[in-house]
Write a protein that holds these residues in place. Structure first.
Motif, PDB file in Angstrom:
ATOM      1  N   GLY A 147      -4.759 -13.373  -6.713  1.00 27.13           N
ATOM      2  CA  GLY A 147      -5.668 -13.236  -5.584  1.00 27.13           C
ATOM      3  C   GLY A 147      -5.033 -12.484  -4.437  1.00 27.13           C
ATOM      4  N   GLY A 148      -3.754 -12.733  -4.193  1.00 24.78           N
ATOM      5  CA  GLY A 148      -3.065 -12.040  -3.112  1.00 24.78           C
ATOM      6  C   GLY A 148      -2.983 -10.542  -3.313  1.00 24.78           C
ATOM      7  N   ALA A 149      -3.005 -10.105  -4.579  1.00 28.06           N
ATOM      8  CA  ALA A 149      -2.909  -8.674  -4.869  1.00 28.06           C
ATOM      9  C   ALA A 149      -4.229  -7.937  -4.644  1.00 28.06           C
ATOM     10  CB  ALA A 149      -2.454  -8.468  -6.316  1.00 28.06           C
ATOM     11  N   CYS A 150      -5.302  -8.663  -4.326  1.00 29.11           N
ATOM     12  CA  CYS A 150      -6.632  -8.058  -4.270  1.00 29.11           C
ATOM     13  C   CYS A 150      -6.899  -7.256  -3.002  1.00 29.11           C
ATOM     14  CB  CYS A 150      -7.716  -9.134  -4.418  1.00 29.11           C
ATOM     15  SG  CYS A 150      -7.862  -9.759  -6.109  1.00 29.11           S
ATOM     16  N   THR A 151      -6.102  -7.469  -1.956  1.00 23.93           N
ATOM     17  CA  THR A 151      -6.286  -6.703  -0.723  1.00 23.93           C
ATOM     18  C   THR A 151      -4.931  -6.236  -0.219  1.00 23.93           C
ATOM     19  OG1 THR A 151      -6.069  -8.607   0.764  1.00 23.93           O
ATOM     20  CG2 THR A 151      -8.282  -8.122  -0.086  1.00 23.93           C
ATOM     21  N   LEU A 152      -4.970  -5.286   0.683  1.00 19.27           N
ATOM     22  CA  LEU A 152      -3.727  -4.772   1.251  1.00 19.27           C
ATOM     23  C   LEU A 152      -2.998  -5.839   2.044  1.00 19.27           C
ATOM     24  CD1 LEU A 152      -2.080  -2.116   1.555  1.00 19.27           C
ATOM     25  CD2 LEU A 152      -3.269  -1.774   3.736  1.00 19.27           C
ATOM     26  N   ILE A 153      -3.745  -6.760   2.660  1.00 18.00           N
ATOM     27  CA  ILE A 153      -3.134  -7.782   3.510  1.00 18.00           C
ATOM     28  C   ILE A 153      -2.920  -9.101   2.781  1.00 18.00           C
ATOM     29  CG2 ILE A 153      -4.100  -6.770   5.601  1.00 18.00           C
ATOM     30  CD1 ILE A 153      -6.208  -9.007   5.579  1.00 18.00           C
ATOM     31  N   GLY A 154      -3.246  -9.164   1.499  1.00 13.69           N
ATOM     32  CA  GLY A 154      -3.147 -10.417   0.770  1.00 13.69           C
ATOM     33  C   GLY A 154      -1.728 -10.821   0.445  1.00 13.69           C
ATOM     34  N   THR A 155      -0.818  -9.883   0.418  1.00 17.51           N
ATOM     35  CA  THR A 155       0.576 -10.164   0.108  1.00 17.51           C
ATOM     36  C   THR A 155       1.468  -9.193   0.861  1.00 17.51           C
ATOM     37  OG1 THR A 155       2.244 -10.133  -1.656  1.00 17.51           O
ATOM     38  CG2 THR A 155       0.332  -8.746  -1.976  1.00 17.51           C
ATOM     39  N   SER A 156       2.637  -9.670   1.224  1.00 21.32           N
ATOM     40  CA  SER A 156       3.590  -8.802   1.924  1.00 21.32           C
ATOM     41  C   SER A 156       4.017  -7.632   1.046  1.00 21.32           C
ATOM     42  CB  SER A 156       4.819  -9.612   2.343  1.00 21.32           C
ATOM     43  OG  SER A 156       5.467 -10.175   1.215  1.00 21.32           O
ATOM     44  N   THR A 157       3.985  -7.825  -0.270  1.00 21.41           N
ATOM     45  CA  THR A 157       4.383  -6.755  -1.189  1.00 21.41           C
ATOM     46  C   THR A 157       3.488  -5.531  -1.033  1.00 21.41           C
ATOM     47  OG1 THR A 157       5.093  -8.444  -2.758  1.00 21.41           O
ATOM     48  CG2 THR A 157       4.861  -6.207  -3.595  1.00 21.41           C
ATOM     49  N   ASN A 158       2.178  -5.746  -0.989  1.00 23.03           N
ATOM     50  CA  ASN A 158       1.259  -4.622  -0.851  1.00 23.03           C
ATOM     51  C   ASN A 158       1.463  -3.887   0.464  1.00 23.03           C
ATOM     52  OD1 ASN A 158       0.201  -5.337  -3.294  1.00 23.03           O
ATOM     53  ND2 ASN A 158      -1.758  -6.077  -2.508  1.00 23.03           N
ATOM     54  N   LEU A 159       1.658  -4.641   1.540  1.00 24.30           N
ATOM     55  CA  LEU A 159       1.906  -4.007   2.838  1.00 24.30           C
ATOM     56  C   LEU A 159       3.193  -3.199   2.819  1.00 24.30           C
ATOM     57  CD1 LEU A 159       0.889  -6.908   5.238  1.00 24.30           C
ATOM     58  CD2 LEU A 159      -0.154  -4.636   5.175  1.00 24.30           C
ATOM     59  N   LEU A 160       4.208  -3.739   2.185  1.00 22.77           N
ATOM     60  CA  LEU A 160       5.495  -3.051   2.152  1.00 22.77           C
ATOM     61  C   LEU A 160       5.436  -1.802   1.284  1.00 22.77           C
ATOM     62  CD1 LEU A 160       8.360  -3.063   3.133  1.00 22.77           C
ATOM     63  CD2 LEU A 160       8.970  -4.625   1.290  1.00 22.77           C
ATOM     64  N   VAL A 161       4.784  -1.889   0.125  1.00 25.29           N
ATOM     65  CA  VAL A 161       4.634  -0.706  -0.723  1.00 25.29           C
ATOM     66  C   VAL A 161       3.852   0.376   0.015  1.00 25.29           C
ATOM     67  CG1 VAL A 161       3.550   0.190  -2.825  1.00 25.29           C
ATOM     68  CG2 VAL A 161       4.825  -1.962  -2.901  1.00 25.29           C
ATOM     69  N   ASN A 162       2.793  -0.022   0.702  1.00 23.34           N
ATOM     70  CA  ASN A 162       2.005   0.928   1.482  1.00 23.34           C
ATOM     71  C   ASN A 162       2.858   1.600   2.553  1.00 23.34           C
ATOM     72  OD1 ASN A 162      -0.689   2.034   2.351  1.00 23.34           O
ATOM     73  ND2 ASN A 162      -0.208   0.875   4.204  1.00 23.34           N
ATOM     74  N   ASP A 163       3.699   0.821   3.218  1.00 22.19           N
ATOM     75  CA  ASP A 163       4.580   1.347   4.258  1.00 22.19           C
ATOM     76  C   ASP A 163       5.599   2.327   3.676  1.00 22.19           C
ATOM     77  OD1 ASP A 163       5.132   1.384   6.994  1.00 22.19           O
ATOM     78  OD2 ASP A 163       6.775  -0.042   6.786  1.00 22.19           O
ATOM     79  N   MET A 164       6.205   1.957   2.549  1.00 21.75           N
ATOM     80  CA  MET A 164       7.197   2.834   1.914  1.00 21.75           C
ATOM     81  C   MET A 164       6.548   4.119   1.408  1.00 21.75           C
ATOM     82  SD  MET A 164      10.030   1.264   2.317  1.00 21.75           S
ATOM     83  CE  MET A 164      11.046   2.331   1.284  1.00 21.75           C
ATOM     84  N   ALA A 165       5.324   4.014   0.901  1.00 17.61           N
ATOM     85  CA  ALA A 165       4.622   5.205   0.424  1.00 17.61           C
ATOM     86  C   ALA A 165       4.316   6.156   1.577  1.00 17.61           C
ATOM     87  CB  ALA A 165       3.330   4.796  -0.282  1.00 17.61           C
ATOM     88  N   ARG A 166       3.927   5.604   2.720  1.00 16.97           N
ATOM     89  CA  ARG A 166       3.669   6.461   3.880  1.00 16.97           C
ATOM     90  C   ARG A 166       4.950   7.132   4.371  1.00 16.97           C
ATOM     91  NH1 ARG A 166      -0.202   3.563   8.200  1.00 16.97           N
ATOM     92  NH2 ARG A 166       1.507   2.034   8.190  1.00 16.97           N
ATOM     93  N   ASN A 167       6.065   6.414   4.290  1.00 14.85           N
ATOM     94  CA  ASN A 167       7.342   7.030   4.646  1.00 14.85           C
ATOM     95  C   ASN A 167       7.691   8.189   3.726  1.00 14.85           C
ATOM     96  OD1 ASN A 167       7.674   5.184   6.700  1.00 14.85           O
ATOM     97  ND2 ASN A 167       9.033   3.828   5.549  1.00 14.85           N
ATOM     98  N   ALA A 168       7.186   8.127   2.498  1.00 12.56           N
ATOM     99  CA  ALA A 168       7.424   9.192   1.519  1.00 12.56           C
ATOM    100  C   ALA A 168       6.389  10.313   1.620  1.00 12.56           C
ATOM    101  CB  ALA A 168       7.432   8.614   0.106  1.00 12.56           C
ATOM    102  N   GLY A 169       5.534  10.263   2.644  1.00 14.29           N
ATOM    103  CA  GLY A 169       4.576  11.338   2.867  1.00 14.29           C
ATOM    104  C   GLY A 169       3.215  11.134   2.250  1.00 14.29           C
TER     105      GLY A 169
END
Length: 433
Positions: A147-169
């Motif tokens: 369930g936590g994987a279903c939204t960007l804010i549902g888990t810290s992992t999704n937020l962190l992956v999103n942040d790292m991806a933005r750092n990569a352009g």
């Protein structure tokens, strides 16, 4: 390989070894690695500062405060009690439906307090139905993870992956952009748990965890933080509940509509709750969960050293040569499986930080869109099903249910395989190469 690259690699190896060993808290390990990189000159203070000011850290800290306000209002307890009433009316099916509601709630609230509150209820209801609680507690943990994987804010992992991806352009993801993928994976996993997983656990209900397993679980609670922060049952304060839930819905709407970045919306929401008196400053600080925030910040610093020293491009260049001939589909399946393996032995934050740049580089080398590869990291990095220590909610139910280590292996390995296959098939359909 330069001296800084070798130093960064040695420090990373030491951090990974310490995380696998598990005798030192994960946040302490990550911060020690960050301090070593700073002290040896591999990273400059300004680079370390940027990691601690990451949008993912700001978003998570703010969401923790908002979620804690909801918990203090008694709203979470009230919802769970409604589930208990449902269970009493329709029996075991009601218990599964209540667990499904816990999974749905995890798409928006941290799943640790949900499991802390729901697990004793699930245990008691199972016993009242004449069933072993072991049949239900592991599925409860797994459902909240999915369930936590279903939204960007549902888990810290999704937020962190999103942040790292933005750092990569790469462009950032919307709150519900990954929801279709996660729902399909979650539906497949839930069907397996309902039809087979629960029955497999029931067959081994007589197993008890060994003293060694229990000692490891006790150390695991230190690893994930103080669950007792959330364990107290609270009566419903209707005004407080309506205000805190209303602010949370407002944050989600503002971010989903693109009116403000999620970090800005969440931060404003947390401050608003303090200003309105829904949660006071001391309570807000107690809800911050610094052990999670510092773990993520420390791992971001460790991952940043790979980018700054050029080690990331060197490593990915060698891996890409091996993976590229498989084509986008084959590469995606292989990446998904590799992330699954890593997340069973490392923290989710470590996996997100280390493998998101690899996913982006892999896609770039093939000349395809990086988004399916990034989503694969999001889905797989949270899918720690095969061990009791791969995810914080697993540790909690391991203790309450008195499981053995092998209970997680019996149910978790098939769960990993099912979600791996379904994820590898559905991700490119929703996010084409």
């Amino acid at each position: 390989m330069t001296f800084d690259q070798m130093l960064a690699l040695v420090i990373l190896a030491a951090v990974v070894a310490a995380l696998i060993h598990g005798k030192v808290r994960a946040d302490v390990v990550a911060l020690t690695g960050a301090a070593a990189l700073l002290a040896t000159g591999v990273l400059r203070p300004v680079e370390v500062q940027s990691a601690f000011a990451s949008p993912a850290i700001i978003t998570l800290a703010s969401l923790f405060v908002i979620a804690y306000a909801i918990e203090l209002s008694g709203l979470l307890d009230w919802v769970i009690q409604r589930g208990v009433i449902l269970c009493r009316r329709i029996g075991a099916l009601g218990l599964w439906l209540a667990m499904g509601l816990c999974g749905a709630g995890s798409a928006f609230l941290n799943n640790t307090p949900i499991v802390v509150l729901a697990a004793p209820v699930v245990r008691d209801m199972a016993e009242s139905l004449g069933h072993s609680p072991k049949r239900y507690l592991i599925p409860l943990s797994y459902l909240t993870i999915m369930g936590g994987a279903c939204t960007l804010i549902g888990t810290s992992t999704n937020l962190l992956v999103n942040d790292m991806a933005r750092n990569a352009g790469q462009p950032g993801f919307g709150i519900f952009e990954i929801t279709p993928v996660a729902l399909v994976i979650g539906a497949a996993g839930a069907a397996y748990l309902f039809l087979l997983g629960g029955r497999t656990l029931a067959k081994h209900a007589g197993d008890v965890s060994s003293d060694a397993d229990q000692d490891q679980a006790d150390s695991g609670v230190g690893y994930v933080g103080d669950a007792e922060l959330f364990a107290k049952h609270r009566p419903l304060d209707l005004t407080r509940a309506m205000v805190s839930a209303g602010v949370f819905v407002g944050v989600v709407v503002v971010a989903a509509m693109g009116w403000a970045p999620i970090a800005a919306a969440a931060f404003a929401g947390a401050v608003l709750l303090v200003l309105l008196g829904t949660i006071n400053a001391d309570e807000a600080y107690r809800g911050l969960r610094p052990e999670v925030l510092l773990l993520i910040a420390g791992m971001v610093v460790v991952g940043l050293s790979f980018e700054v020293t050029g080690l990331a491009s060197t490593v990915t260049g060698g891996l890409i040569g091996l993976i590229q001939p498989l084509g986008p589909w084959g590469a995606l399946f292989l990446l998904y499986g590799f992330v699954l393996l890593c997340t069973e032995v490392l923290s989710n934050a470590a996996v997100a930080v280390l493998l998101t740049p690899l996913a982006v580089a892999l896609a770039d080398s093939m000349g395809v869109d990086a988004r399916p590869f990034i989503v694969a990291v999001m889905m797989a990095a949270s899918a720690a099903f095969a061990t009791p220590f791969g995810y914080q909610t697993n540790v909690l139910v391991f203790q309450i249910g008195r499981y053995s280590y092998m209970d997680f292996v019996r149910v978790g390995l098939p769960m990993n395989l099912i979600t791996w296959v379904v994820g590898g098939l559905i991700i490119p359909l929703v996010f084409p190469f």
